[in-house]
Design a protein around this motif. Sequence first.
Motif, PDB file in Angstrom:
ATOM      1  N   ALA A 153      31.304   7.653  61.190  1.00 16.75           N
ATOM      2  CA  ALA A 153      30.302   6.905  60.433  1.00 16.75           C
ATOM      3  C   ALA A 153      30.201   5.480  60.964  1.00 16.75           C
ATOM      4  CB  ALA A 153      30.663   6.894  58.946  1.00 16.75           C
ATOM      5  N   TYR A 154      31.331   4.870  61.284  1.00 18.39           N
ATOM      6  CA  TYR A 154      31.314   3.502  61.796  1.00 18.39           C
ATOM      7  C   TYR A 154      30.665   3.447  63.181  1.00 18.39           C
ATOM      8  CZ  TYR A 154      32.876  -1.277  62.576  1.00 18.39           C
ATOM      9  OH  TYR A 154      32.908  -2.633  62.809  1.00 18.39           O
ATOM     10  N   ALA A 155      30.947   4.449  64.012  1.00 16.72           N
ATOM     11  CA  ALA A 155      30.343   4.490  65.343  1.00 16.72           C
ATOM     12  C   ALA A 155      28.826   4.640  65.243  1.00 16.72           C
ATOM     13  CB  ALA A 155      30.948   5.636  66.154  1.00 16.72           C
ATOM     14  N   LEU A 156      28.378   5.483  64.317  1.00 13.57           N
ATOM     15  CA  LEU A 156      26.936   5.647  64.115  1.00 13.57           C
ATOM     16  C   LEU A 156      26.312   4.352  63.602  1.00 13.57           C
ATOM     17  CD1 LEU A 156      24.370   7.366  63.955  1.00 13.57           C
ATOM     18  CD2 LEU A 156      25.146   8.201  61.715  1.00 13.57           C
ATOM     19  N   ALA A 157      26.995   3.664  62.684  1.00 14.19           N
ATOM     20  CA  ALA A 157      26.479   2.400  62.170  1.00 14.19           C
ATOM     21  C   ALA A 157      26.390   1.360  63.282  1.00 14.19           C
ATOM     22  CB  ALA A 157      27.380   1.889  61.042  1.00 14.19           C
ATOM     23  N   GLN A 158      27.379   1.320  64.153  1.00 15.34           N
ATOM     24  CA  GLN A 158      27.331   0.390  65.281  1.00 15.34           C
ATOM     25  C   GLN A 158      26.139   0.679  66.184  1.00 15.34           C
ATOM     26  OE1 GLN A 158      31.396   0.987  66.806  1.00 15.34           O
ATOM     27  NE2 GLN A 158      31.754  -1.199  66.483  1.00 15.34           N
ATOM     28  N   ASP A 159      25.907   1.960  66.454  1.00 16.28           N
ATOM     29  CA  ASP A 159      24.774   2.338  67.309  1.00 16.28           C
ATOM     30  C   ASP A 159      23.449   1.933  66.664  1.00 16.28           C
ATOM     31  OD1 ASP A 159      23.257   3.413  69.312  1.00 16.28           O
ATOM     32  OD2 ASP A 159      23.768   5.499  68.904  1.00 16.28           O
ATOM     33  N   LEU A 160      23.314   2.210  65.363  1.00 13.79           N
ATOM     34  CA  LEU A 160      22.082   1.843  64.661  1.00 13.79           C
ATOM     35  C   LEU A 160      21.872   0.325  64.651  1.00 13.79           C
ATOM     36  CD1 LEU A 160      22.041   4.209  61.548  1.00 13.79           C
ATOM     37  CD2 LEU A 160      20.270   4.025  63.294  1.00 13.79           C
ATOM     38  N   ALA A 161      22.926  -0.429  64.347  1.00 11.94           N
ATOM     39  CA  ALA A 161      22.806  -1.880  64.286  1.00 11.94           C
ATOM     40  C   ALA A 161      22.396  -2.449  65.642  1.00 11.94           C
ATOM     41  CB  ALA A 161      24.128  -2.495  63.828  1.00 11.94           C
ATOM     42  N   LYS A 162      22.952  -1.909  66.718  1.00  9.14           N
ATOM     43  CA  LYS A 162      22.599  -2.398  68.049  1.00  9.14           C
ATOM     44  C   LYS A 162      21.148  -2.077  68.389  1.00  9.14           C
ATOM     45  CE  LYS A 162      24.101  -2.404  72.864  1.00  9.14           C
ATOM     46  NZ  LYS A 162      22.718  -2.343  73.367  1.00  9.14           N
ATOM     47  N   ARG A 163      20.713  -0.856  68.083  1.00  7.75           N
ATOM     48  CA  ARG A 163      19.333  -0.461  68.398  1.00  7.75           C
ATOM     49  C   ARG A 163      18.331  -1.313  67.621  1.00  7.75           C
ATOM     50  NH1 ARG A 163      18.800   5.326  70.332  1.00  7.75           N
ATOM     51  NH2 ARG A 163      20.914   5.994  70.861  1.00  7.75           N
ATOM     52  N   VAL A 164      18.568  -1.474  66.332  1.00  8.91           N
ATOM     53  CA  VAL A 164      17.642  -2.266  65.518  1.00  8.91           C
ATOM     54  C   VAL A 164      17.675  -3.723  65.950  1.00  8.91           C
ATOM     55  CG1 VAL A 164      17.148  -3.080  63.188  1.00  8.91           C
ATOM     56  CG2 VAL A 164      17.757  -0.689  63.560  1.00  8.91           C
ATOM     57  N   GLY A 165      18.877  -4.249  66.190  1.00  8.18           N
ATOM     58  CA  GLY A 165      18.986  -5.638  66.625  1.00  8.18           C
ATOM     59  C   GLY A 165      18.258  -5.887  67.936  1.00  8.18           C
ATOM     60  N   ASP A 166      18.384  -4.951  68.872  1.00  6.05           N
ATOM     61  CA  ASP A 166      17.701  -5.098  70.157  1.00  6.05           C
ATOM     62  C   ASP A 166      16.181  -5.067  69.986  1.00  6.05           C
ATOM     63  OD1 ASP A 166      20.132  -5.269  71.403  1.00  6.05           O
ATOM     64  OD2 ASP A 166      20.153  -3.185  72.087  1.00  6.05           O
ATOM     65  N   LEU A 167      15.691  -4.177  69.102  1.00  6.89           N
ATOM     66  CA  LEU A 167      14.243  -4.099  68.880  1.00  6.89           C
ATOM     67  C   LEU A 167      13.708  -5.382  68.254  1.00  6.89           C
ATOM     68  CD1 LEU A 167      13.933  -0.428  67.512  1.00  6.89           C
ATOM     69  CD2 LEU A 167      13.079  -1.279  69.704  1.00  6.89           C
ATOM     70  N   VAL A 168      14.478  -5.948  67.320  1.00  8.96           N
ATOM     71  CA  VAL A 168      14.040  -7.188  66.669  1.00  8.96           C
ATOM     72  C   VAL A 168      14.068  -8.347  67.659  1.00  8.96           C
ATOM     73  CG1 VAL A 168      14.550  -8.856  64.849  1.00  8.96           C
ATOM     74  CG2 VAL A 168      14.752  -6.415  64.382  1.00  8.96           C
ATOM     75  N   GLU A 169      15.146  -8.479  68.407  1.00  6.05           N
ATOM     76  CA  GLU A 169      15.272  -9.582  69.356  1.00  6.05           C
ATOM     77  C   GLU A 169      14.202  -9.497  70.447  1.00  6.05           C
ATOM     78  OE1 GLU A 169      17.121 -12.128  69.147  1.00  6.05           O
ATOM     79  OE2 GLU A 169      18.420 -11.560  67.476  1.00  6.05           O
ATOM     80  N   ALA A 170      13.817  -8.261  70.816  1.00  2.69           N
ATOM     81  CA  ALA A 170      12.791  -8.099  71.843  1.00  2.69           C
ATOM     82  C   ALA A 170      11.386  -8.297  71.298  1.00  2.69           C
ATOM     83  CB  ALA A 170      12.907  -6.705  72.471  1.00  2.69           C
ATOM     84  N   GLY A 171      11.258  -8.456  69.984  1.00  2.00           N
ATOM     85  CA  GLY A 171       9.949  -8.659  69.377  1.00  2.00           C
ATOM     86  C   GLY A 171       9.107  -7.402  69.279  1.00  2.00           C
ATOM     87  N   GLU A 172       9.749  -6.223  69.396  1.00  2.00           N
ATOM     88  CA  GLU A 172       9.009  -4.962  69.334  1.00  2.00           C
ATOM     89  C   GLU A 172       8.702  -4.543  67.902  1.00  2.00           C
ATOM     90  OE1 GLU A 172      10.632  -1.837  71.677  1.00  2.00           O
ATOM     91  OE2 GLU A 172      11.270  -3.167  73.292  1.00  2.00           O
ATOM     92  N   ILE A 173       9.466  -5.049  66.947  1.00  2.00           N
ATOM     93  CA  ILE A 173       9.196  -4.776  65.537  1.00  2.00           C
ATOM     94  C   ILE A 173       9.256  -6.096  64.772  1.00  2.00           C
ATOM     95  CG2 ILE A 173      10.086  -2.416  65.595  1.00  2.00           C
ATOM     96  CD1 ILE A 173      12.648  -3.457  64.292  1.00  2.00           C
ATOM     97  N   ASP A 174       8.518  -6.166  63.670  1.00  2.00           N
ATOM     98  CA  ASP A 174       8.478  -7.372  62.850  1.00  2.00           C
ATOM     99  C   ASP A 174       9.304  -7.243  61.572  1.00  2.00           C
ATOM    100  OD1 ASP A 174       6.628  -8.527  64.668  1.00  2.00           O
ATOM    101  OD2 ASP A 174       5.018  -7.390  63.713  1.00  2.00           O
TER     102      ASP A 174
END
Length: 298
Positions: A153-174
Motif C-alpha cells: 500500500a505504501y509503495a502504491l501511494a508513493q507511485d501515485l504521489a510521484k505521478r500526480v506531483g509530476d503532472l502538477v509541476e509540469a503544468g499538465e493538470i490544474d
Amino acid sequence: MPSLKELRGRISGVKSTRKITSAMKMVAASKLRRAQNQAEAARPYAETMQRMMSELATASQGMDPSTLPPLLAGTGKDDVHLLVILTSDRGLAGGFNANIIRTARQQIEELKAKGRTVRLLPVGRKGAEIFRRYYPDMIVDSLHNNSGTQQTAYALAQDLAKRVGDLVEAGEIDACSLLRNRFVNAMTQLPQSLALVPLPVAENDNTVHERADGAVYEFEPDEGQLLAQLLPRNLLVQFYAAILESAAGEQGARMTAMDNASRNASKAIERLSLRYNRTRQANITNELIEIISGAEAV
C-alpha cells in the motif's frame, strides 16, 4: 417438470457454491480485522495533515498564485481536472466498486458540464475496465490495486504521489481530486471525494490564529524548503490513508456480500430439497397407482 436427477444436480451445484462463498466469507473476515486496524491507525495522521495544510492554504489566500508552489495553490487556472479513482482489482464485493464508479461518473459529467477538461487515473482493475469502456480518451494512466499489506500500500501511494506531483509541476493538470470509499464498518462504505490540488481552504477562518503579542516566527529551514517537503508528503499521506481505507472497505464489503450469498444459497437448497421431495413423493404415488391398477386388471 424437472426430473429427480436434474433436481439432485441443482442441489449439488448450489451446495458447492455455498462452500465457496462460505470460504470466501471466512477469508475476508480474517483479513478485515487487520485492514481495519491499519485504516483506523492511519486516519488521524491523514486528517491532521489535511487540516494543517488547509490552514496553510487559508493563510496564503490573497497572495499571488504564481509565487506559491503548484501543489499548494495549483497552477492558477481551473481548466484541467485529474480524478484519481480507487477501486479494487477483484470483484465479488457487493456494491463496493459500483458505488465509487457511479460517484466518479457523476463528478465527471458535472465537470464536463462546466466546460472543464477531465483526466482520469483509475487505480484497480475493476475501475480501469469501466473507464476504458466509457471514457477511453480521458485516461492518462492506470494502476493495479493489489495492496494486500502495508508495504505494498505504501509503495502504491508513493507511485501515485510521484505521478500526480509530476503532472502538477509540469503544468499538465490544474486540479486533482481523490475518489475513494471511506470505511465505516463491515456493512457500510461511503464514497467520498477529497480535493488534493489546490489545497482546500479551512472551513473555519478562525483556525489560523495570530499571536496577540506580535511574536515573530523563525523557520529552520526556511518556508520554501519546508513546503517543498510538506506538500509532496501530504500527497503521499492522503493516498496512503485512502488506500488503507479502501482495502478495509473492500474486505468488509466482500465479507458481507459472501455472507448474503451463503444465506441465499441455503434458502435455495431448502426450496430445491422441498421440490425434490414432493416430486419424489409424486413419482412413488404414481407408481403405486399403476401397480394397483395393473393388479386389479389381472
